[in-house]
Design a protein around this motif. Sequence first.
Motif, PDB file in Angstrom:
ATOM      1  N   UNK A  16      18.222  22.490 -14.957  1.00 21.76           N
ATOM      2  CA  UNK A  16      17.286  23.398 -16.526  1.00 21.76           C
ATOM      3  C   UNK A  16      17.540  22.036 -17.284  1.00 21.76           C
ATOM      4  N   UNK A  17      18.896  21.889 -17.330  1.00 18.90           N
ATOM      5  CA  UNK A  17      19.852  20.750 -18.133  1.00 18.90           C
ATOM      6  C   UNK A  17      18.994  19.662 -18.045  1.00 18.90           C
ATOM      7  N   UNK A  18      18.736  19.031 -17.197  1.00 17.34           N
ATOM      8  CA  UNK A  18      18.132  17.382 -16.636  1.00 17.34           C
ATOM      9  C   UNK A  18      16.548  17.972 -17.634  1.00 17.34           C
ATOM     10  N   UNK A  19      16.082  18.777 -17.068  1.00 18.07           N
ATOM     11  CA  UNK A  19      14.438  19.324 -17.950  1.00 18.07           C
ATOM     12  C   UNK A  19      14.754  19.262 -19.608  1.00 18.07           C
ATOM     13  N   UNK A  20      15.768  19.728 -19.835  1.00 16.76           N
ATOM     14  CA  UNK A  20      16.015  19.355 -21.354  1.00 16.76           C
ATOM     15  C   UNK A  20      16.080  17.813 -21.877  1.00 16.76           C
ATOM     16  N   UNK A  21      17.262  17.829 -21.457  1.00 15.50           N
ATOM     17  CA  UNK A  21      17.432  16.001 -22.609  1.00 15.50           C
ATOM     18  C   UNK A  21      16.358  15.306 -21.863  1.00 15.50           C
ATOM     19  N   UNK A  22      16.125  15.333 -20.821  1.00 12.24           N
ATOM     20  CA  UNK A  22      15.158  14.148 -20.118  1.00 12.24           C
ATOM     21  C   UNK A  22      13.393  14.534 -20.928  1.00 12.24           C
ATOM     22  N   UNK A  23      13.447  15.395 -20.511  1.00 13.65           N
ATOM     23  CA  UNK A  23      11.626  15.902 -20.495  1.00 13.65           C
ATOM     24  C   UNK A  23      10.922  15.756 -21.101  1.00 13.65           C
ATOM     25  N   UNK A  24      12.013  15.841 -22.110  1.00  8.78           N
ATOM     26  CA  UNK A  24      11.381  16.219 -24.007  1.00  8.78           C
ATOM     27  C   UNK A  24      11.301  14.482 -24.087  1.00  8.78           C
ATOM     28  N   UNK A  25      11.154  13.450 -23.878  1.00  7.99           N
ATOM     29  CA  UNK A  25      10.759  12.636 -24.655  1.00  7.99           C
ATOM     30  C   UNK A  25       9.680  11.487 -24.496  1.00  7.99           C
ATOM     31  N   UNK A  26       9.279  10.613 -25.351  1.00  6.68           N
ATOM     32  CA  UNK A  26       7.618  10.488 -25.074  1.00  6.68           C
ATOM     33  C   UNK A  26       7.483   9.816 -24.202  1.00  6.68           C
ATOM     34  N   UNK A  27       7.987   9.422 -23.528  1.00  4.00           N
ATOM     35  CA  UNK A  27       8.024   8.531 -21.921  1.00  4.00           C
ATOM     36  C   UNK A  27       8.826   8.869 -20.676  1.00  4.00           C
ATOM     37  N   UNK A  28       8.637  10.713 -20.599  1.00  2.80           N
ATOM     38  CA  UNK A  28       9.140  11.103 -19.284  1.00  2.80           C
ATOM     39  C   UNK A  28       8.154  10.983 -19.003  1.00  2.80           C
ATOM     40  N   UNK A  29       8.193  10.996 -17.535  1.00  6.07           N
ATOM     41  CA  UNK A  29       6.744  10.999 -15.918  1.00  6.07           C
ATOM     42  C   UNK A  29       7.316  12.113 -14.858  1.00  6.07           C
ATOM     43  N   UNK A  30       6.587  11.847 -14.154  1.00  6.37           N
ATOM     44  CA  UNK A  30       6.923  12.750 -12.584  1.00  6.37           C
ATOM     45  C   UNK A  30       8.285  12.261 -12.059  1.00  6.37           C
ATOM     46  N   UNK A  31       9.412  11.139 -12.433  1.00  2.30           N
ATOM     47  CA  UNK A  31      10.224  10.851 -11.981  1.00  2.30           C
ATOM     48  C   UNK A  31      11.153  11.948 -12.608  1.00  2.30           C
ATOM     49  N   UNK A  32      11.673  12.373 -13.714  1.00  2.12           N
ATOM     50  CA  UNK A  32      12.018  13.384 -14.569  1.00  2.12           C
ATOM     51  C   UNK A  32      12.112  14.894 -13.920  1.00  2.12           C
ATOM     52  N   UNK A  33      11.253  15.151 -13.593  1.00  2.00           N
ATOM     53  CA  UNK A  33      11.545  16.286 -12.305  1.00  2.00           C
ATOM     54  C   UNK A  33      11.450  16.430 -11.497  1.00  2.00           C
ATOM     55  N   UNK A  34      11.418  14.757 -11.238  1.00  2.00           N
ATOM     56  CA  UNK A  34      11.426  15.232  -9.042  1.00  2.00           C
ATOM     57  C   UNK A  34      13.117  15.374  -9.403  1.00  2.00           C
ATOM     58  N   UNK A  35      13.432  14.555  -9.799  1.00  3.36           N
ATOM     59  CA  UNK A  35      14.996  14.539 -10.220  1.00  3.36           C
ATOM     60  C   UNK A  35      15.607  15.450 -10.605  1.00  3.36           C
TER      61      UNK A  35
END
Length: 339
Positions: free
Chosen positions: A305-324
């Motif tokens: 949850x923390x990783x998605x909250x910190x990185x998933x909201x960025x405009x450039x976020x892609x599938x690699x964020x979810x995989x990480x």
Amino acid sequence: MTDILHKTKENKEIAFSVAPMMDWTDRHCRMFHRLMTRRGRLYTEMLTTGAILHGDRQRLLGFDRCEHPVALQLGGSDPRDLAAAAKIGEDFGYDEINLNVGCPSDRVKDGRFGACLMAEPALVAACVAAMKKAVSVPVTVKCRIGIDDQDPETALDALANAVVAAGSDALIVHARKAWLNGLSPKENRDIPPLDYDRVYRLKASMPDVPVIINGGIGGLAEAKAHLTHVDGVMLGRAAYQEPWRLLNVDSELFGEATPFATMKDALEAMMPYIERELGLGTRLHSITRHFVGAFHGVPGARAFRRHLAEHGVKASAGPEVLRAAVALVEDRASVAVAA
């Protein structure tokens, strides 16, 4: 279990569904849920007739064909507008049109739709009759057992008898009253006591009418118990906040293969959809916000949850964020949890 499966086969289209929830069950959420259950029926969040008749229909009503069976829930009280909106929904390909007579928010009360219509069964019946005349797909009604000082014994029967006479194909009953005067919408989801027996009595009095029960149902074990009394069960917050429960729907309630053995498999299967949506301009967070409870209660869930909250909201976020984020969850904990 045999009796449950027999009942499920007789009413296979309605045995299990995920509740329509405003601001939650959008098309991204429904796509996620569909990956976990092929058989459960999905519902849109409630859309008003005004929005459909005058708004961006493709944005509001567009959905992926993989979502079938999927129902459109409407909010409104004008028979002509509801008939027109229902026809538009049918033309978009929805499998069912559902009329909301249960939402207790101030906005719907001010607009004369939602739970306040429990006080006007004749008007609701006129709405159902108009919708039935306009479409060939099933028309259903979702309601409460009553509102405010109404006696649920008479109020629910009055509404049910009226809409069934008008042609309603099924009734979905949230087994709580809605207190429009004195409780907030959030409080109305928890404070009014649940009365499942009242819904059971409704079903017993209408054996030929499909009745689906909703409200406070926490998982599939409870769903099975309800299915000995009614035709279908609708899960709301339990399905959304702990979506791993959906991984077992097809096997537990339909006796069929589970689409994915683990939540990690289901999320990986979301990747082509995510990539397509990102290519169309959708932000990653608009999709991944529905994944917050995917690993509820298992090692690594907080880091996910923390990783998605910190990185998933960025405009450039892609599938690699979810995989990480998924990689932070322990493999042994990603197996489907018994519901």
